[in-house]
Design a protein around this motif. Sequence first.
Motif, PDB file in Angstrom:
ATOM      1  N   THR A 440       0.841  -1.190   0.000  1.00 58.12           N
ATOM      2  CA  THR A 440       0.000   0.000   0.000  1.00 58.12           C
ATOM      3  C   THR A 440       0.879   1.243   0.000  1.00 58.12           C
ATOM      4  N   GLN A 441       0.266   2.399  -0.195  1.00 57.36           N
ATOM      5  CA  GLN A 441       1.029   3.642  -0.179  1.00 57.36           C
ATOM      6  C   GLN A 441       1.633   3.899   1.194  1.00 57.36           C
ATOM      7  N   ALA A 442       1.019   3.332   2.222  1.00 55.51           N
ATOM      8  CA  ALA A 442       1.544   3.508   3.574  1.00 55.51           C
ATOM      9  C   ALA A 442       2.657   2.511   3.894  1.00 55.51           C
ATOM     10  N   GLY A 443       2.979   1.617   2.952  1.00 51.72           N
ATOM     11  CA  GLY A 443       4.059   0.657   3.161  1.00 51.72           C
ATOM     12  C   GLY A 443       3.621  -0.647   3.798  1.00 51.72           C
ATOM     13  N   SER A 444       2.323  -0.904   3.882  1.00 51.46           N
ATOM     14  CA  SER A 444       1.820  -2.153   4.466  1.00 51.46           C
ATOM     15  C   SER A 444       1.661  -3.222   3.386  1.00 51.46           C
ATOM     16  N   SER A 445       1.766  -4.478   3.806  1.00 54.46           N
ATOM     17  CA  SER A 445       1.632  -5.596   2.877  1.00 54.46           C
ATOM     18  C   SER A 445       0.178  -6.051   2.823  1.00 54.46           C
ATOM     19  N   ARG A 446      -0.273  -6.368   1.610  1.00 52.54           N
ATOM     20  CA  ARG A 446      -1.622  -6.879   1.426  1.00 52.54           C
ATOM     21  C   ARG A 446      -1.583  -8.036   0.422  1.00 52.54           C
ATOM     22  N   GLN A 492      -0.692  -8.410   7.018  1.00 49.24           N
ATOM     23  CA  GLN A 492       0.382  -9.182   7.641  1.00 49.24           C
ATOM     24  C   GLN A 492      -0.146  -9.960   8.844  1.00 49.24           C
ATOM     25  N   GLN A 493      -0.950  -9.292   9.655  1.00 42.99           N
ATOM     26  CA  GLN A 493      -1.621  -9.940  10.785  1.00 42.99           C
ATOM     27  C   GLN A 493      -3.120  -9.756  10.609  1.00 42.99           C
ATOM     28  N   ASN A 494      -3.885 -10.835  10.814  1.00 43.12           N
ATOM     29  CA  ASN A 494      -5.315 -10.791  10.565  1.00 43.12           C
ATOM     30  C   ASN A 494      -6.092 -11.177  11.821  1.00 43.12           C
ATOM     31  N   GLU A 495      -7.374 -10.929  11.784  1.00 37.85           N
ATOM     32  CA  GLU A 495      -8.215 -11.228  12.928  1.00 37.85           C
ATOM     33  C   GLU A 495      -8.229 -12.732  13.207  1.00 37.85           C
ATOM     34  N   ALA A 496      -8.605 -13.078  14.428  1.00 36.80           N
ATOM     35  CA  ALA A 496      -8.579 -14.482  14.854  1.00 36.80           C
ATOM     36  C   ALA A 496      -9.465 -15.352  13.975  1.00 36.80           C
ATOM     37  N   GLY A 497     -10.576 -14.787  13.467  1.00 33.58           N
ATOM     38  CA  GLY A 497     -11.477 -15.556  12.633  1.00 33.58           C
ATOM     39  C   GLY A 497     -10.846 -16.013  11.336  1.00 33.58           C
ATOM     40  N   LEU A 498      -9.789 -15.334  10.898  1.00 35.36           N
ATOM     41  CA  LEU A 498      -9.064 -15.746   9.695  1.00 35.36           C
ATOM     42  C   LEU A 498      -7.815 -16.548  10.027  1.00 35.36           C
ATOM     43  N   GLU A 499      -7.186 -16.217  11.136  1.00 33.71           N
ATOM     44  CA  GLU A 499      -5.933 -16.881  11.502  1.00 33.71           C
ATOM     45  C   GLU A 499      -6.118 -18.367  11.768  1.00 33.71           C
ATOM     46  N   ILE A 500      -7.343 -18.805  12.098  1.00 34.53           N
ATOM     47  CA  ILE A 500      -7.561 -20.234  12.342  1.00 34.53           C
ATOM     48  C   ILE A 500      -7.387 -21.043  11.063  1.00 34.53           C
ATOM     49  N   TYR A 501      -7.415 -20.369   9.899  1.00 37.49           N
ATOM     50  CA  TYR A 501      -7.241 -21.071   8.634  1.00 37.49           C
ATOM     51  C   TYR A 501      -5.802 -21.012   8.131  1.00 37.49           C
ATOM     52  N   ARG A 502      -4.915 -20.351   8.873  1.00 40.00           N
ATOM     53  CA  ARG A 502      -3.532 -20.173   8.418  1.00 40.00           C
ATOM     54  C   ARG A 502      -2.651 -21.319   8.895  1.00 40.00           C
ATOM     55  N   PHE A 503      -1.770 -21.812   8.009  1.00 39.40           N
ATOM     56  CA  PHE A 503      -0.859 -22.904   8.344  1.00 39.40           C
ATOM     57  C   PHE A 503       0.499 -22.638   7.706  1.00 39.40           C
ATOM     58  N   ASP A 504       1.523 -23.201   8.315  1.00 37.06           N
ATOM     59  CA  ASP A 504       2.880 -23.014   7.808  1.00 37.06           C
ATOM     60  C   ASP A 504       3.220 -23.988   6.684  1.00 37.06           C
ATOM     61  N   SER A 505       2.380 -24.991   6.467  1.00 31.22           N
ATOM     62  CA  SER A 505       2.604 -25.961   5.403  1.00 31.22           C
ATOM     63  C   SER A 505       1.256 -26.474   4.917  1.00 31.22           C
TER      64      SER A 505
END
Length: 523
Positions: A440-446, A492-505
Amino acid sequence: MNHLSSSRIGSTQYPYPVRAAAYVRMSTEHQQYSTENQAAALFLYAQQRNIEIVRTYADEGKSGLRLDGRHALKNLLEDIETGAADYSTILVYDVSRWGRFQDPDESASYEIRCKHAGVSVQYCAEQFVNDDSPVSSIIKSVKRTMAGEYSRELSVKVFAGQARLIERGYRQEGTAGFGLRQQFVDHTWAPKALLTRGEHKSIQTDRIILIPGPEEEVAIIGDIYRAFVEEGRSEQEIAGMLNQRGITTDLGRAWTRGTVHQVLINEKYIGNNVWNHGSFKLKNQRVRNSPEQWVRADGAFEPIVNKTLFNAAQAIIQSRSYRLSDEEMLDALRQLYLQQGSLSGLVIDEAENCPSSSAYLSRFGSLLRCYTLIGYTPDRDFSYIEINRGLREQYPHLVEETIEHIRSLGGRVTTDPENGLLTINEEFTVSLVLSRCRMTQAGSSRWIIRFDTGLFPDITVAVRMSPDGTQTLDYYLLPAIDMTVAKLTLAQQNEAGLEIYRFDSLEPLFVLARRTSLREMLS
């Protein structure tokens, strides 16, 4: 009841006159929301609340996809941030007037800049009060996302419509070119009038095709090809010959090496209708598309050059670069850069002692890669083009590795050849998506995840990539039953409702696909 009336819930009737500025924008796709209509609505809103509009900033007919060219908005922000503003609030018709940016954070940033400078923002046609409450923040976020999605969907529909017209043989853009003319035809292909330079069609159902121009111009086009193929003359020599004869281009200008070269490589002279050489979707940076992305209809028009002669010209153009090594071609480009100070396809084609831009494209895959190899960085950042190309190359390997791993665990996988959808164990479907990192223009990742609502996969596996597109950061296994939107933006960091679907592999996917033998179950 008028939705701008003073009975609106949460509206404020000021006890003393409040000085305000009005910002209005007429988007090119929403002509019905003219700046006059917006201004009238804002005036009524102000009148009912004891607000005095002391200044109006108007961007007439400006697309909301980019800030470029929106001088009124730039002036508004400058006045506010430099202390030149003589008002304490800004009246805006609705949330989308800031813009229909693909990144909703960009739209939000302009409101935030106003508030940081002590100037509030009021949306006069919205059904909520902009009071920084959680409810208003959520509504604004949704509306900003919807505004961007509207532009994206409109872009897709417009592109599809243009592509269909090209495939049917209609001309979509540009001038006819020397030796050709544009002609109106109706929906039955019945010829109407010729289109002269600067004219545009006035009837929506009318279409444009290319027809041969005056006989003398057609003869000159034939002379250009014969001089190049049969006499072995260069583009520069041919340009000199034409200029000596007092012949000008279709634009009334002298011929150059580049204009002759364009005649020699343009397929319209053999009757082919080719479009989408370059893209400028959603007002992003213009990019040059690879040939497989072109939209074409061969034999759409009456040719004025023999196809054999045309193909011979292409072979000569390509062979000129094959006589040079990669390093020799790059050295020629490097010398041209030192002479000119910048590079582009046009600059390359105009250079006498340098292969054509099409030759560099054919040899190296893209002009951007050539620029990188010689150490040239364009003023505009086109790095995302190479990142996208790299992702396209990585994608088949990811799919292949995933399939092989599932099969090694005893699972069964079939792939739909048309859409790439994976069906695992005849039980559930999976769509694999590589997501490029956007800044983003503010330097954040999306990372933007678009769900294929036409395929309806049971699970969408979103692979988040590093900013340079070379490394996998993590995986999101997103079940369709929980995904109710067409597009999801990840930070880069998301709400808990989305983080439950995140995995490292991809191990959770492999667990779902794994088949256990009867012997293992009994042991």
